[in-house]
Write an enzyme that holds these catalytic residues in place. Structure first.
Site, PDB file in Angstrom:
ATOM      1  N   LYS A 144       7.236  -1.087  -2.590  1.00 58.51           N
ATOM      2  CA  LYS A 144       7.934  -2.346  -2.050  1.00 58.51           C
ATOM      3  C   LYS A 144       8.579  -2.272  -0.620  1.00 58.51           C
ATOM      4  O   LYS A 144       8.670  -3.219  -0.030  1.00 58.51           O
ATOM      5  CB  LYS A 144       9.084  -2.915  -3.367  1.00 58.51           C
ATOM      6  CG  LYS A 144       8.467  -3.430  -4.550  1.00 58.51           C
ATOM      7  CD  LYS A 144       7.356  -4.555  -4.274  1.00 58.51           C
ATOM      8  CE  LYS A 144       6.916  -5.122  -5.574  1.00 58.51           C
ATOM      9  NZ  LYS A 144       5.904  -6.347  -5.392  1.00 58.51           N
ATOM     10  N   ASN A 165       2.931 -12.364  -4.289  1.00 65.40           N
ATOM     11  CA  ASN A 165       3.862 -12.082  -5.640  1.00 65.40           C
ATOM     12  C   ASN A 165       3.524 -11.016  -6.727  1.00 65.40           C
ATOM     13  O   ASN A 165       4.357 -10.409  -7.281  1.00 65.40           O
ATOM     14  CB  ASN A 165       4.167 -13.320  -6.225  1.00 65.40           C
ATOM     15  CG  ASN A 165       5.093 -13.160  -7.530  1.00 65.40           C
ATOM     16  OD1 ASN A 165       6.109 -12.814  -7.630  1.00 65.40           O
ATOM     17  ND2 ASN A 165       4.211 -13.347  -8.685  1.00 65.40           N
ATOM     18  N   TYR A 187       7.176   2.925  -7.568  1.00 67.40           N
ATOM     19  CA  TYR A 187       7.634   1.494  -7.342  1.00 67.40           C
ATOM     20  C   TYR A 187       8.482   1.032  -6.247  1.00 67.40           C
ATOM     21  O   TYR A 187       7.877   0.150  -5.455  1.00 67.40           O
ATOM     22  CB  TYR A 187       8.242   0.735  -8.656  1.00 67.40           C
ATOM     23  CG  TYR A 187       8.596  -0.640  -8.589  1.00 67.40           C
ATOM     24  CD1 TYR A 187       7.544  -1.660  -8.882  1.00 67.40           C
ATOM     25  CD2 TYR A 187       9.837  -1.078  -8.564  1.00 67.40           C
ATOM     26  CE1 TYR A 187       8.001  -2.848  -8.459  1.00 67.40           C
ATOM     27  CE2 TYR A 187      10.277  -2.494  -8.348  1.00 67.40           C
ATOM     28  CZ  TYR A 187       9.179  -3.351  -8.418  1.00 67.40           C
ATOM     29  OH  TYR A 187       9.597  -4.612  -8.326  1.00 67.40           O
TER      30      TYR A 187
END
Length: 242
Positions: A154, A85, A150
């Site tokens: 991901k 996470n 970012y």
């Protein structure tokens, strides 16, 4: 208590989605290892878990430090559930992106996740069971100004999910959760107006609470999703279809 007897490691679990995930996994019977850089917040998370009747311990780790990631794997040892996470998201327009922030984003969001998984997976494979849940973002499916790096990190995480699901051949289930806008303390402190505006654009008309995303993580970590692997579950309030 469907996770009784299992050990779960949740990275970045001293706040937000990670903290709620730790609480839910512990509530389902797992012994939870809480990790993060802030020992005070780590102790608070453990206290919350214990107040709910669960079992947890805190191991301090900076996911941007590869040596710290390797130490974390050594200290934890054997886990049944791994929730990757931990993540950071300093946004910047592409033409203004600093090399230092670029490297830090990939170090925390991709490198740490990769080598932590590589260190812990062998024992899962030896047992023939395990569940890995990677946390991504719904922003990988759309263009978000300022989120180039970012979103790229991901997207790499989502690719790793598919690859690992194949490499681990079902002995370890590997899935991704991709949240939309979530009302974490960090997000709301950065720019609550933008978060609320994105939330209003979803079909549900609001941002998610961290616990709502944690419930999705729990589902994928638990036997309830025993026939699901290599998938990306998008929890964005329907934003990606409008």
């Amino acid at each position: 208590m469907e996770l009784k007897g299992q050990v779960a490691l949740v990275t970045g679990s001293t706040a937000g989605i990670g903290r709620e995930t730790a609480r839910l996994l512990a509530g389902a019977g797992a012994e939870v290892v809480v990790t993060g850089r802030d020992a005070v917040r780590g102790a608070e998370t453990v206290k919350e878990v214990e107040a709910d009747g669960g079992v947890a311990r805190f191991v301090e780790a900076d996911m941007g430090d590869l040596a710290a990631v390797q130490r974390l794997a050594e200290v934890v040892g054997d886990v049944d559930i791994l929730v990757n996470n931990a993540g950071i998201f300093p946004f910047a327009p592409t033409v203004e992106q600093s090399p230092a922030d670029y490297e830090r984003l990939f170090d925390v969001n991709v490198r740490a996740l990769f080598f932590l998984t590589a260190a812990l997976a062998p024992k899962m494979l030896a047992k023939g069971s395990g569940s890995i849940v990677n946390v991504s973002t719904a922003a990988t499916a759309i263009g978000v100004p300022g989120a180039a790096v970012y979103s790229a990190t991901k997207a790499a995480v989502e690719s790793l999910t598919r690859t690992w699901a194949v490499e681990f051949k079902g002995a370890i289930r590997v899935n991704t959760v991709s949240p939309g806008p979530v009302a974490t303390d960090t997000v709301m402190a950065m720019n609550p107006e933008i978060a609320q505006r994105i939330g209003e654009a979803t079909l549900l008309g609001r941002v998610a609470e961290p616990r709502e995303i944690a419930e999705v993580v729990l589902f994928l970590a638990s036997p309830r999703s025993s026939y699901i692997t290599g998938q990306n579950l998008v929890a964005d309030g329907g934003h990606n279809i409008v």
